[in-house]
Design a protein around this motif. Structure first.
Motif, PDB file in Angstrom:
ATOM      1  N   ASP A  83      27.410  19.781   7.063  1.00 25.28           N
ATOM      2  CA  ASP A  83      27.107  18.360   6.883  1.00 25.28           C
ATOM      3  C   ASP A  83      25.877  17.914   7.666  1.00 25.28           C
ATOM      4  N   LEU A  84      25.434  18.727   8.616  1.00 26.87           N
ATOM      5  CA  LEU A  84      24.292  18.413   9.472  1.00 26.87           C
ATOM      6  C   LEU A  84      23.530  19.712   9.707  1.00 26.87           C
ATOM      7  N   ALA A  89      19.903  18.024  13.859  1.00 26.16           N
ATOM      8  CA  ALA A  89      20.611  17.864  15.135  1.00 26.16           C
ATOM      9  C   ALA A  89      19.647  18.001  16.311  1.00 26.16           C
ATOM     10  N   LEU A  90      18.710  18.932  16.208  1.00 28.14           N
ATOM     11  CA  LEU A  90      17.709  19.100  17.277  1.00 28.14           C
ATOM     12  C   LEU A  90      16.757  17.918  17.332  1.00 28.14           C
ATOM     13  N   GLN A  91      16.287  17.468  16.180  1.00 26.99           N
ATOM     14  CA  GLN A  91      15.337  16.350  16.128  1.00 26.99           C
ATOM     15  C   GLN A  91      15.939  15.052  16.643  1.00 26.99           C
ATOM     16  N   THR A  92      17.220  14.854  16.407  1.00 22.82           N
ATOM     17  CA  THR A  92      17.878  13.621  16.844  1.00 22.82           C
ATOM     18  C   THR A  92      18.480  13.757  18.240  1.00 22.82           C
ATOM     19  N   HIS A  93      18.255  14.899  18.870  1.00 20.18           N
ATOM     20  CA  HIS A  93      18.734  15.181  20.227  1.00 20.18           C
ATOM     21  C   HIS A  93      20.253  15.173  20.344  1.00 20.18           C
ATOM     22  N   CYS A  94      20.937  15.413  19.217  1.00 23.46           N
ATOM     23  CA  CYS A  94      22.393  15.593  19.246  1.00 23.46           C
ATOM     24  C   CYS A  94      22.737  17.003  19.705  1.00 23.46           C
ATOM     25  N   LEU A  95      21.741  17.886  19.643  1.00 21.38           N
ATOM     26  CA  LEU A  95      21.902  19.281  20.011  1.00 21.38           C
ATOM     27  C   LEU A  95      20.671  19.690  20.803  1.00 21.38           C
TER      28      LEU A  95
END
Length: 124
Positions: A83-84, A89-95
């Motif tokens: 789903d992601l 995830a890296l670009q949005t700093h979730c990861l």
């Protein structure tokens, strides 16, 4: 899934089962996962790849990790389920993913998604 449905242990064991051994880099590779929202005793995990063998550890294996991955259980579950994307995830700093660029870029090729990632889900 709701936050109550997420289980970091199940997630890590499922990810371990889906490793593409043929795409693993040569030699020993250690990936340290840190989940900031997991229960304290389940926040840190290590996947140790050594010549085709994969171990999942809850105790530091005593080897300096090659990659450090930090995220939430829900973010990693979303990636795992398809789903992601890793990139989003890296670009949005979730990861966050730290380590040599070659290993960072190759991680998604050997840490395959869930078998359910391809299944179309019905909305509400």
């Amino acid at each position: 899934m709701t936050a109550r449905d997420l289980d970091v242990s199940l997630l890590m064991w499922d990810m371990r089962r889906r490793i593409d051994h043929q795409k693993l880099p040569e030699g020993k590779i250690v990936v340290h996962f840190q989940y900031h929202d997991a229960p304290m005793e389940r926040r840190r995990w290590w996947l140790v790849f050594d010549h085709g063998e994969v171990d999942l550890c809850l105790i530091d294996p005593g080897v300096e990790p090659d990659l450090y991955l930090s995220t939430s259980v829900s973010t990693m579950t979303s990636i795992w389920m398809g789903d992601l994307s890793y990139g989003t995830a890296l670009q949005t700093h979730c990861l966050t993913l730290e380590g040599p660029s070659e290993l960072r870029s190759r991680l998604p090729s050997w840490l395959r998604l869930s078998v359910f990632a391809e299944v179309e889900r019905q909305v509400g």
